[in-house]
Design an enzyme around this catalytic site. Structure first.
Site, PDB file in Angstrom:
ATOM      1  N   GLU A 160       0.902  -0.890   0.204  1.00  0.00           N
ATOM      2  CA  GLU A 160      -0.075  -0.377  -0.319  1.00  0.00           C
ATOM      3  C   GLU A 160       1.520   1.055   0.012  1.00  0.00           C
ATOM      4  O   GLU A 160       1.298   1.290   0.795  1.00  0.00           O
ATOM      5  CB  GLU A 160      -0.707   0.494   0.933  1.00  0.00           C
ATOM      6  CG  GLU A 160      -1.869   1.002   0.996  1.00  0.00           C
ATOM      7  CD  GLU A 160      -2.580   1.350   2.608  1.00  0.00           C
ATOM      8  OE1 GLU A 160      -3.421   2.256   2.851  1.00  0.00           O
ATOM      9  OE2 GLU A 160      -1.802   1.344   3.458  1.00  0.00           O
ATOM     10  N   GLU A 210     -11.493   3.072   6.462  1.00  0.00           N
ATOM     11  CA  GLU A 210     -10.371   2.937   7.947  1.00  0.00           C
ATOM     12  C   GLU A 210     -10.454   4.874   7.942  1.00  0.00           C
ATOM     13  O   GLU A 210      -9.502   5.137   7.391  1.00  0.00           O
ATOM     14  CB  GLU A 210      -8.621   2.209   6.797  1.00  0.00           C
ATOM     15  CG  GLU A 210      -7.601   2.483   7.662  1.00  0.00           C
ATOM     16  CD  GLU A 210      -7.008   2.181   7.679  1.00  0.00           C
ATOM     17  OE1 GLU A 210      -5.686   1.526   8.231  1.00  0.00           O
ATOM     18  OE2 GLU A 210      -6.568   2.501   5.703  1.00  0.00           O
TER      19      GLU A 210
END
Length: 264
Positions: free
Chosen positions: A146, A243
């Site tokens: 990521e 998130e």
């Protein structure tokens, strides 16, 4: 169809951690993710998932010394043995929790890193990802990488989408995939729909949050309904991890997700 997963490291902090599973299920979530499971036994977490009828969709490998500021081991020269141990531990949890993917955090470059140091980190990162992908493949699991924005995490080794795509290509493992966090990408690069179009075949997981404050997705500069519509049109069938840091009570802030099965 967009499938939303609650990030229990950020959402439902009104509850103790284990109680967040049932809170997420009551709010309409079908899946959960969180940063790290290792403070709890895998069996305890498995029971929480089963009792709440939730799927575990993602968690991170051990990141090194989080309290001391470490943010992953994968690119750190000299820490290879520790990284390999972290792969073993994460995959043990993933098997017990029936989690199909785990995220490998790249780690931080030292302040003022020169070209030689960056090259050393790159070479270490590639070798470690090859190892992690090989071990995960034995269990039918995916490894994710990521890009994380350098405003929130200064010095993070992996911060750009093109950088991540180049790494995926160089490693060449079919189970190494992109964790596409739209919040991080917006801060670093913007042009979100074009990035999704170009990278959708590599995406193994998506995460969302409002920009710039990382609150609910309906607050800030990103048009998430348009992005979700485009993800559907592109045929993305994976999870979308929520998130973000609720601006107030988690449940009261879920109105943005009613069209995707959430309840306030």
């Amino acid at each position: 169809m967009i499938r939303l997963a609650a990030n229990l490291s950020m959402l439902f902090n009104e509850h103790d951690f284990i109680d967040r599973f049932s809170a997420a299920a009551d709010a309409g979530f079908k899946g959960v993710e969180y940063l790290f499971p290792y403070a709890y036994s895998a069996e305890e977490l498995r029971h929480a998932l089963r009792d709440s009828q939730l799927e575990q969709v993602l968690f991170n490998l051990p990141p090194g010394d989080w309290e001391a500021g470490e943010r992953g081991l994968a690119s750190l020269p000299g820490r290879e043995a520790e990284f390999r141990d972290s792969v073993v531990e994460a995959l043990r949890y993933a098997e017990i929790l029936r989690c199909p993917r785990v995220h490998v955090m790249a780690g931080l470059l030292p302040e003022g890193a020169d070209a030689t140091t960056q090259a050393d980190h790159q070479a270490t990162y590639l070798r470690n990802l090859q190892y992690a992908a090989s071990e995960a493949a034995k269990l039918g699991k995916d490894i994710l990488i990521e890009p994380i924005n350098t405003r929130d995490m200064p010095g993070f080794f992996l911060s750009r989408q093109a950088q991540a795509m180049a790494i995926l290509k160089e490693v060449g493992a079919s189970n190494l995939k992109l964790q596409f966090d739209l919040y991080h990408c917006q801060i670093m690069e913007g042009d979100l729909i074009r990035h999704l179009e170009q990278q959708v075949s590599a995406i193994g997981h998506v995460q969302v949050a409002g920009v710039p404050e990382r609150h609910e997705p309906d607050v800030g500069e990103i048009n998430y309904p348009a992005l979700f519509s485009r993800l559907n049109a592109l045929g993305y069938s994976g999870w979308v991890g929520c998130e973000y840091k609720p601006a107030g009570d988690t449940r009261q802030g879920l109105g943005w997700g009613r069209d995707y099965g959430l309840r306030t």
